[in-house]
Design an enzyme around this catalytic site. Structure first.
Site, mmCIF file in Angstrom:
data_model
loop_
_atom_site.group_PDB
_atom_site.id
_atom_site.type_symbol
_atom_site.label_atom_id
_atom_site.label_comp_id
_atom_site.label_asym_id
_atom_site.label_seq_id
_atom_site.Cartn_x
_atom_site.Cartn_y
_atom_site.Cartn_z
ATOM 1 N N ARG A 1 43.057 40.322 36.712
ATOM 2 C CA ARG A 1 42.839 41.138 35.506
ATOM 3 C C ARG A 1 44.094 41.957 35.236
ATOM 4 N NH1 ARG A 1 39.315 38.121 34.497
ATOM 5 N NH2 ARG A 1 37.090 38.555 34.237
ATOM 6 N N HIS B 1 45.681 33.879 29.429
ATOM 7 C CA HIS B 1 44.407 33.944 30.171
ATOM 8 C C HIS B 1 43.748 32.550 30.244
ATOM 9 C CE1 HIS B 1 40.972 36.831 31.433
ATOM 10 N NE2 HIS B 1 40.803 35.642 32.001
HETATM 11 P P1 NAP Z 1 34.995 36.708 44.606
HETATM 12 O O1 NAP Z 1 34.473 35.421 45.115
HETATM 13 O O2 NAP Z 1 34.052 37.820 44.348
HETATM 14 O O3 NAP Z 1 36.127 37.187 45.632
HETATM 15 C C1 NAP Z 1 36.681 38.443 45.588
HETATM 16 C C2 NAP Z 1 37.584 38.661 46.795
HETATM 17 O O4 NAP Z 1 38.246 39.909 46.649
HETATM 18 C C3 NAP Z 1 36.808 38.718 48.115
HETATM 19 O O5 NAP Z 1 37.565 38.104 49.134
HETATM 20 C C4 NAP Z 1 36.719 40.217 48.370
HETATM 21 O O6 NAP Z 1 36.613 40.593 49.730
HETATM 22 C C5 NAP Z 1 38.044 40.678 47.825
HETATM 23 N N1 NAP Z 1 38.013 42.111 47.511
HETATM 24 C C6 NAP Z 1 37.220 42.769 46.647
HETATM 25 N N2 NAP Z 1 37.474 44.090 46.658
HETATM 26 C C7 NAP Z 1 38.464 44.278 47.560
HETATM 27 C C8 NAP Z 1 39.150 45.403 48.040
HETATM 28 N N3 NAP Z 1 38.879 46.641 47.587
HETATM 29 N N4 NAP Z 1 40.099 45.228 48.981
HETATM 30 C C9 NAP Z 1 40.368 44.000 49.473
HETATM 31 N N5 NAP Z 1 39.746 42.874 49.056
HETATM 32 C C10 NAP Z 1 38.807 43.018 48.119
HETATM 33 O O7 NAP Z 1 35.787 36.467 43.227
HETATM 34 P P2 NAP Z 1 36.455 35.130 42.685
HETATM 35 O O8 NAP Z 1 35.438 34.205 42.137
HETATM 36 O O9 NAP Z 1 37.367 34.600 43.735
HETATM 37 O O10 NAP Z 1 37.284 35.696 41.449
HETATM 38 C C11 NAP Z 1 38.254 36.723 41.604
HETATM 39 C C12 NAP Z 1 38.663 37.270 40.255
HETATM 40 O O11 NAP Z 1 39.464 36.324 39.549
HETATM 41 C C13 NAP Z 1 37.524 37.542 39.272
HETATM 42 O O12 NAP Z 1 36.887 38.779 39.546
HETATM 43 C C14 NAP Z 1 38.228 37.553 37.933
HETATM 44 O O13 NAP Z 1 38.651 38.851 37.619
HETATM 45 C C15 NAP Z 1 39.449 36.668 38.175
HETATM 46 N N6 NAP Z 1 39.396 35.417 37.388
HETATM 47 C C16 NAP Z 1 40.407 35.171 36.505
HETATM 48 C C17 NAP Z 1 40.390 33.995 35.791
HETATM 49 C C18 NAP Z 1 41.507 33.654 34.848
HETATM 50 O O14 NAP Z 1 41.410 32.687 34.108
HETATM 51 N N7 NAP Z 1 42.586 34.386 34.862
HETATM 52 C C19 NAP Z 1 39.345 33.069 35.948
HETATM 53 C C20 NAP Z 1 38.335 33.368 36.844
HETATM 54 C C21 NAP Z 1 38.367 34.556 37.566
HETATM 55 P P3 NAP Z 1 35.334 40.123 50.616
HETATM 56 O O15 NAP Z 1 35.591 38.671 50.924
HETATM 57 O O16 NAP Z 1 35.403 40.983 51.803
HETATM 58 O O17 NAP Z 1 34.133 40.353 49.748
HETATM 59 C C1 GLV Z 2 37.768 34.727 33.630
HETATM 60 O O1 GLV Z 2 38.654 35.524 33.548
HETATM 61 C C2 GLV Z 2 36.637 34.861 34.480
HETATM 62 O O2 GLV Z 2 36.417 35.949 35.018
HETATM 63 O O3 GLV Z 2 35.894 33.878 34.631
#
Ligand code: NAP
Ligand code: GLV
Length: 306
Positions: free
Chosen positions: A221, A269
């Protein structure tokens, strides 16, 4: 069963048709103010009015992985909020990040500039061991990205809230592990959810701890990154550049310096797009599971904010 679709900036019709096919006989409609109560909501950045009016929901399904926009709303206690759980995103994210890392490591921008001038000029091969990649966030997307980078034999560091073990990734966790993680990384990839703990996490104080010649890839983000701090560290020579897919204001305003900075690559994005068919199939499967009283994956913990 009644399903309401309330997704800002998303063409509704194909989603409605997909859910009608998945649930013949169900009422599936786009939300408008005052709509009768529904059982399930499919949302992306819905207004507070939607949540306030829909008082009988049994589940709220977000058509993205990140729920930061939802977490700013007053949500009904006890109603599960479910994020997309991969649904075809992790392979896209692995492609995007590996592409950005390899493009930087192999100096493809330099070769492109040379080719534009008709120059046949070799560059000295660089050592992979000099380009350790740190992935912040080892969840659904970060873990896949870390594993993919390890396949290319980059040294890979990972940082998460709770301790993790991933083959090929040296894992750090929590505040206690953060400085060591940064010091061990030269390329930094952000795949954290946006929460009060991670807001502005890439600032002068943290980016300056990356190894000299550092490179930033933000695919999470825009508010994870302090824009002016990134530019100052690139211009001072501590950082070599950045690839940025997400921004504080989207679309990125025309006058923003990221557009024209020679060492910054901007994409709109697009690193991991929501894939409609995969997402409808995943959400429909989870609605069926909730109907049977079974647990589903990807339920957001409001206390953690992701
Ligand atoms: P997720 O499965 O919820 O994984 C989040 C990770 O971040 C987990 O490993 C978590 O730790 C860690 N985390 C959270 N808070 C933390 C902190 N304070 N300190 C250290 N580590 C922390 O999320 P995801 O599905 O991988 O997605 C991640 C993010 O990518 C989304 O929230 C979104 O903002 C972004 N995204 C962007 C796009 C794009 O097109 N640009 C697309 C999809 C998603 P734990 O393992 O300990 O819980
Ligand atoms: C995109 O940014 C998502 O959070 O899926």
């Amino acid at each position: 069963m009644r399903i309401l679709f309330c997704c800002t900036g998303t063409k509704a019709q194909p989603w409605l048709e997909g859910f009608r096919t998945a649930f013949p006989g169900a009422e599936v409609e786009t939300w408008s103010a005052g709509a009768p109560p529904a059982d399930y909501a499919v949302v992306w950045t819905p207004p507070q009015q939607f949540i306030d009016e829909q008082t009988q929901l049994k589940g709220i399904f977000n058509i993205g992985a990140g729920v930061d926009a939802l977490m700013t709303l007053r949500l009904p206690p006890g109603v599960p909020v479910v994020r997309l759980d991969d649904a075809g995103m992790s392979v896209q994210m692995a492609e995007y990040v590996c592409h950005a890392v390899i493009r930087h490591f192999r100096e493809f921008d330099g070769y492109e500039a040379d080719a534009a001038e008709g120059k046949w000029s070799y560059r000295k091969p660089r050592q992979r061991s000099d380009f350790p990649v740190g992935v912040m966030g080892l969840g659904v997307l970060g873990e896949r990205v870390g594993r993919a980078l390890a396949q290319f034999e980059f040294p890979v560091m990972g940082w998460s809230r709770s301790a993790r073990t991933i083959a090929g990734v040296q894992c750090f966790s929590g505040e206690a592990g953060f400085n060591d993680f940064l010091a061990a990384s030269r390329i930094l990839v952000c795949l954290l959810p946006l929460t009060p703990d991670t807001d502005n996490i890439m600032c002068q104080g943290t980016l300056a701890r990356l190894q000299p010649g550092g490179y930033v890839i933000n695919v999470a983000r825009g508010s994870h990154l302090v824009d002016d701090d990134l530019i100052a560290l690139i211009d001072s020579g501590h950082l070599a550049g950045a690839t940025l897919d997400v921004f504080r204001t989207e679309p990125l305003p025309a006058a923003h310096p990221f557009w024209t900075h020679p060492k910054i690559t901007v994409t709109p994005h697009t690193s991991a797009r929501t894939l409609r068919e995969e997402s409808i199939a995943q959400i429909a499967g989870k609605i069926q599971a909730l109907q049977r009283g079974e647990p589903v994956a990807g339920v957001v913990d409001p206390a953690r904010g992701y």
